[in-house]
Scaffold this active site. Structure first.
Site, PDB file in Angstrom:
ATOM      1  N   ASP A  21       0.847  -1.194   0.000  1.00  0.00           N
ATOM      2  CA  ASP A  21       0.000   0.000   0.000  1.00  0.00           C
ATOM      3  C   ASP A  21       0.883   1.244   0.000  1.00  0.00           C
ATOM      4  O   ASP A  21       1.729   1.400   0.873  1.00  0.00           O
ATOM      5  CB  ASP A  21      -0.886  -0.030   1.255  1.00  0.00           C
ATOM      6  CG  ASP A  21      -1.713   1.237   1.401  1.00  0.00           C
ATOM      7  OD1 ASP A  21      -1.946   1.918   0.378  1.00  0.00           O
ATOM      8  OD2 ASP A  21      -2.121   1.548   2.541  1.00  0.00           O
ATOM      9  N   ASN A  23      -0.351   4.571  -0.134  1.00  0.00           N
ATOM     10  CA  ASN A  23      -0.958   5.828   0.335  1.00  0.00           C
ATOM     11  C   ASN A  23      -1.700   5.717   1.671  1.00  0.00           C
ATOM     12  O   ASN A  23      -2.446   6.611   2.051  1.00  0.00           O
ATOM     13  CB  ASN A  23      -1.888   6.389  -0.740  1.00  0.00           C
ATOM     14  CG  ASN A  23      -3.060   5.453  -1.013  1.00  0.00           C
ATOM     15  OD1 ASN A  23      -3.088   4.327  -0.512  1.00  0.00           O
ATOM     16  ND2 ASN A  23      -4.024   5.918  -1.787  1.00  0.00           N
ATOM     17  N   ASP A  25      -4.190   3.870   2.749  1.00  0.00           N
ATOM     18  CA  ASP A  25      -5.619   3.557   2.897  1.00  0.00           C
ATOM     19  C   ASP A  25      -5.848   2.080   3.254  1.00  0.00           C
ATOM     20  O   ASP A  25      -6.988   1.624   3.335  1.00  0.00           O
ATOM     21  CB  ASP A  25      -6.415   3.941   1.641  1.00  0.00           C
ATOM     22  CG  ASP A  25      -6.043   3.092   0.428  1.00  0.00           C
ATOM     23  OD1 ASP A  25      -5.066   2.305   0.528  1.00  0.00           O
ATOM     24  OD2 ASP A  25      -6.717   3.212  -0.609  1.00  0.00           O
ATOM     25  N   ASP A  29      -1.749  -1.189  -3.898  1.00  0.00           N
ATOM     26  CA  ASP A  29      -2.073  -0.421  -5.103  1.00  0.00           C
ATOM     27  C   ASP A  29      -0.926  -0.466  -6.125  1.00  0.00           C
ATOM     28  O   ASP A  29       0.125  -1.043  -5.864  1.00  0.00           O
ATOM     29  CB  ASP A  29      -2.415   1.024  -4.713  1.00  0.00           C
ATOM     30  CG  ASP A  29      -1.411   1.601  -3.729  1.00  0.00           C
ATOM     31  OD1 ASP A  29      -0.192   1.503  -4.021  1.00  0.00           O
ATOM     32  OD2 ASP A  29      -1.816   2.099  -2.650  1.00  0.00           O
ATOM     33  N   ASP A  98      -4.825 -10.353 -15.766  1.00  0.00           N
ATOM     34  CA  ASP A  98      -5.896 -11.321 -15.571  1.00  0.00           C
ATOM     35  C   ASP A  98      -7.032 -10.941 -16.518  1.00  0.00           C
ATOM     36  O   ASP A  98      -7.370  -9.762 -16.637  1.00  0.00           O
ATOM     37  CB  ASP A  98      -6.388 -11.248 -14.114  1.00  0.00           C
ATOM     38  CG  ASP A  98      -6.662 -12.618 -13.531  1.00  0.00           C
ATOM     39  OD1 ASP A  98      -7.421 -13.375 -14.149  1.00  0.00           O
ATOM     40  OD2 ASP A  98      -6.116 -12.913 -12.442  1.00  0.00           O
ATOM     41  N   ASP A 199      -9.195 -16.284 -16.564  1.00  0.00           N
ATOM     42  CA  ASP A 199     -10.003 -16.782 -15.459  1.00  0.00           C
ATOM     43  C   ASP A 199     -11.044 -17.812 -15.932  1.00  0.00           C
ATOM     44  O   ASP A 199     -11.770 -17.561 -16.903  1.00  0.00           O
ATOM     45  CB  ASP A 199     -10.723 -15.574 -14.839  1.00  0.00           C
ATOM     46  CG  ASP A 199     -11.290 -15.854 -13.471  1.00  0.00           C
ATOM     47  OD1 ASP A 199     -10.511 -16.126 -12.560  1.00  0.00           O
ATOM     48  OD2 ASP A 199     -12.533 -15.790 -13.324  1.00  0.00           O
ATOM     49  N   GLU A 249      -7.051 -20.724 -16.917  1.00  0.00           N
ATOM     50  CA  GLU A 249      -7.421 -21.435 -15.693  1.00  0.00           C
ATOM     51  C   GLU A 249      -8.537 -22.404 -16.078  1.00  0.00           C
ATOM     52  O   GLU A 249      -9.583 -21.990 -16.570  1.00  0.00           O
ATOM     53  CB  GLU A 249      -7.910 -20.453 -14.634  1.00  0.00           C
ATOM     54  CG  GLU A 249      -8.126 -21.128 -13.289  1.00  0.00           C
ATOM     55  CD  GLU A 249      -9.052 -20.358 -12.364  1.00  0.00           C
ATOM     56  OE1 GLU A 249      -8.948 -20.537 -11.146  1.00  0.00           O
ATOM     57  OE2 GLU A 249      -9.914 -19.595 -12.858  1.00  0.00           O
ATOM     58  N   HIS A 322      -3.835 -17.269  -5.189  1.00  0.00           N
ATOM     59  CA  HIS A 322      -4.745 -16.508  -4.331  1.00  0.00           C
ATOM     60  C   HIS A 322      -6.008 -17.287  -3.953  1.00  0.00           C
ATOM     61  O   HIS A 322      -6.806 -16.801  -3.159  1.00  0.00           O
ATOM     62  CB  HIS A 322      -5.138 -15.210  -5.041  1.00  0.00           C
ATOM     63  CG  HIS A 322      -5.921 -15.473  -6.292  1.00  0.00           C
ATOM     64  ND1 HIS A 322      -5.368 -16.124  -7.382  1.00  0.00           N
ATOM     65  CD2 HIS A 322      -7.206 -15.223  -6.611  1.00  0.00           C
ATOM     66  CE1 HIS A 322      -6.307 -16.248  -8.325  1.00  0.00           C
ATOM     67  NE2 HIS A 322      -7.424 -15.708  -7.886  1.00  0.00           N
ATOM     68  N   ASP A 323      -6.207 -18.467  -4.543  1.00  0.00           N
ATOM     69  CA  ASP A 323      -7.380 -19.293  -4.213  1.00  0.00           C
ATOM     70  C   ASP A 323      -7.017 -20.492  -3.342  1.00  0.00           C
ATOM     71  O   ASP A 323      -7.893 -21.257  -2.951  1.00  0.00           O
ATOM     72  CB  ASP A 323      -8.023 -19.848  -5.497  1.00  0.00           C
ATOM     73  CG  ASP A 323      -8.579 -18.758  -6.387  1.00  0.00           C
ATOM     74  OD1 ASP A 323      -9.036 -17.731  -5.858  1.00  0.00           O
ATOM     75  OD2 ASP A 323      -8.559 -18.947  -7.618  1.00  0.00           O
TER      76      ASP A 323
HETATM   77  C1  GLC Z   1     -11.141 -17.911 -10.503  1.00  0.00           C
HETATM   78  C2  GLC Z   1     -10.347 -16.967  -9.657  1.00  0.00           C
HETATM   79  C3  GLC Z   1     -11.044 -16.788  -8.352  1.00  0.00           C
HETATM   80  C4  GLC Z   1     -12.419 -16.201  -8.607  1.00  0.00           C
HETATM   81  C5  GLC Z   1     -13.192 -17.033  -9.623  1.00  0.00           C
HETATM   82  C6  GLC Z   1     -14.344 -16.252 -10.162  1.00  0.00           C
HETATM   83  O1  GLC Z   1     -11.193 -19.182  -9.980  1.00  0.00           O
HETATM   84  O2  GLC Z   1      -9.033 -17.408  -9.528  1.00  0.00           O
HETATM   85  O3  GLC Z   1     -10.328 -15.980  -7.463  1.00  0.00           O
HETATM   86  O4  GLC Z   1     -13.126 -16.127  -7.427  1.00  0.00           O
HETATM   87  O5  GLC Z   1     -12.422 -17.408 -10.723  1.00  0.00           O
HETATM   88  O6  GLC Z   1     -13.891 -15.208 -10.989  1.00  0.00           O
HETATM   89 CA    CA Z   2      -3.547   2.135  -1.223  1.00  0.00          CA
END
Ligand code: GLC
Ligand code: CA
Length: 554
Positions: A21, A23, A25, A29, A98, A199, A249, A322-323
């Site tokens: 981050d 700034n 908040d 970013d 993405d 995605d 994906e 991230h999942d």
């Molecule tokens: C993919 C993404 C996930 C998201 C899902 C819906 O699996 O990696 O984070 O929630 O698609 O877009």
């Molecule tokens: Ca920020």
């Protein structure tokens, strides 16, 4: 096999909200990313994949896009993005965006129009159906709990959402939708970005029948013939005109089907993310149920993908994103052997054939998190599942929290741990999600300065890849298939062999070199313990030990 820059490089995934981050908040970013490009350069990665940075109401942290040509205001402006691209390119870092086009946000102007009336110009941009017997058109379930259909009283019809009800599925059968998407992709590529991570791209073409058509409501009827037709169109109209990297994906896709997406003569994508190895042992309750990891199963799955894609495809190699939970907590040991096992896992993945992906913080050995209270969680999937399971009495609160500690997506989304100052140096404000309390001992500042850190081990692995062609292009071969603790494999190119051994246990199993492997010289390329002997016939491996030897064949 054709050579390509994206086969020889390493990808680093940034989840911008949690990276840095600038700034105060509390939300990461674009300026924060710019400030840390030198950190990534030091690590040695060549490609950055940015999780979505487009305008979004953030029902699913940016995976619900309300304007594909604008930047999320919390992340900055289009000028910030231009600067990020320039600064990255100056450092020889590529930027992959993405691409979330299975669905938009319900706040996208297309959907706002679409829901207005049955004859609106945008009506067919989305998937509308009449109800059935006073309920939804069929029994499809959303990946985020509940029905995949939402009733809209305005026109007395249901719309489809495979994810949250604010993630409205686009109708890919409509040629105008495809044209909009392809134009938007060109618009970004013309700015100079270096590729797309797509995605849930395997889900874009669905066969929807009236009434229940699946015993298990969480399966969707994918029409694979149409998926491939759409991707071929995308390739000929957009992708083939640029020197870029693409990775789809693809939940639910096996390696034989994957070949259709990535086969060199198929003209679709470069790579896919497969899900088999991250779903090992999952039962009826999917990720929230009990699941037992088995190394033999892991070896079988990884080897199957390596073998099937050997000639004509290319693998993407990952243990977390991230999942997914943090890899060291899931596949390693995040207490006593955190450093050893994080390095071992990195070795195992980075020495396979394919392009390795590092998820932010993995290079520090960041771990899962346990928040006591469900209110500290932010992920919509987690919160909905909690409501669903606990609300219906299928699980007690305690059981559900345990499941979340193991598999919840917020494990991977706590702020990046930069240093030991407050909030791990991620923000000067209040972070949007709590920091993992172990940041004082696990952070980038300490690790950069420590030769023996996980970070510096990753640096070495990446540097080795640049030095030895065999790491990118050698043929993969599993050995010791039946061993329950050791994952060992070979890579072969010309007259060289790479021998990789990884102990996945806290025990000391013995590695026995198969007798048919003859060699006259060996060189230890990397190890997570001190090694003081040239002996490779018989080795008592220490807990989570990993070694890689380069062997010269006779
Ligand atoms: C993919 C993404 C996930 C998201 C899902 C819906 O699996 O990696 O984070 O929630 O698609 O877009
Ligand atoms: Ca920020």
């Amino acid at each position: 096999m054709k050579k390509s820059w994206w086969k020889e490089s390493v990808v680093y995934q940034i989840y911008p909200r949690s990276f840095k981050d600038s700034n105060g908040d509390g939300i990461g970013d674009l300026q924060g990313i710019i400030a840390e490009l030198d950190y990534l350069k030091k690590l040695g990665v060549g490609i950055i994949w940015l999780s979505p940075i487009y305008k979004s109401p953030n029902d699913d942290n940016g995976y619900d896009i309300s304007d594909y040509k604008d930047i999320m205001k919390e992340f900055g402006t289009m000028e910030d993005f231009q600067l990020l691209l320039e600064e990255a390119h100056k450092r020889n870092l590529k930027i992959v965006m993405d691409l979330v086009v299975n669905h938009t946000s319900d706040e996208h102007k297309w959907f706002k129009e679409s829901r207005k009336s049955k004859n609106n110009k945008y009506r067919d941009y989305y998937i509308w159906r009449n109800g059935k017997n006073g309920g939804p058109p069929n029994n499809w379930g959303s990946y985020f709990s509940g029905s995949a259909w939402e009733y809209d009283k305005n026109t007395d019809m249901y719309y489809l959402h495979l994810f949250s009800k604010k993630q409205t599925d686009l109708n890919w059968e409509n040629p105008e939708v495809r044209k909009e998407v392809f134009d938007m992709m060109k618009w970004w590529l013309d700015k100079g970005i270096d590729g797309f991570r797509m995605d849930v791209i395997s889900l874009i073409a669905k066969d929807i029948e009236d009434g229940d058509d699946k015993p298990n409501s969480n399966e969707v009827n994918i029409n694979s013939a149409r998926v491939h037709r759409y991707l071929k169109d995308m390739n000929s109209e957009v992708l083939s005109h640029y020197d870029i990297m693409t990775v789809g994906e693809t939940p639910g896709v096996n390696p034989y089907e994957a070949l259709k997406f990535v086969g060199e003569n198929r003209n679709e994508l470069n790579m896919v993310f497969q899900f088999e190895h991250v779903g090992i042992g999952d039962g009826e309750e999917g990720k929230w149920g009990k699941s037992e990891f088995s190394l033999k199963e892991f070896k079988r799955i990884m080897s199957k993908w390596e073998n099937v894609l050997e000639e004509e495809g290319w693998n993407s190699l990952y243990l977390s994103n991230h999942d997914q939970p943090r890899s060291v907590s899931r596949f390693g040991n995040d207490t006593e052997y955190r450093v050893e096992s994080a390095k071992m896992l990195a070795t195992c993945i980075h020495m396979m054939k394919g392009t390795p992906y590092i998820y932010q913080g993995e290079e520090l050995g960041m771990t899962n998190v346990k928040f006591e209270n469900i209110y500290d969680y932010r992920d919509i999937e987690t919160i909905n599942a909690y409501r669903d399971y606990v609300g219906s009495g299928r699980k007690s609160k305690e059981e559900m929290m345990e499941a979340i500690y193991k598999r919840g997506r917020d494990n991977a989304r706590t702020p990046f741990q930069w240093d030991d100052s407050s909030n791990a140096g991620f923000t000067k404000g209040i972070p949007w999600i709590k920091v993992n309390s172990n940041y004082k001992s696990i952070n980038a500042k300490i690790e950069i300065g420590d030769e023996a850190s996980v970070f510096n081990y990753y640096r070495k692995l990446i540097a080795l890849r640049k030095k030895h062609e065999i790491i990118a292009y050698g043929k993969y071969e599993l050995i010791l298939e039946e061993d329950e603790n050791i994952y060992a494999y070979l890579r072969k190119l010309n007259n060289e062999t790479l021998l990789v051994m990884c102990n996945f246990s806290d025990k000391s199993p013995q590695f026995d070199l198969p007798e048919d492997i003859k060699y006259n010289k060996n060189e230890l390329l990397i190890s997570n313990y001190n090694v003081d002997s040239y002996e490779i016939e018989k080795i008592k491996l220490r807990p989570y030990e990993a070694r890689v030897y380069l062997i010269n064949n006779m």
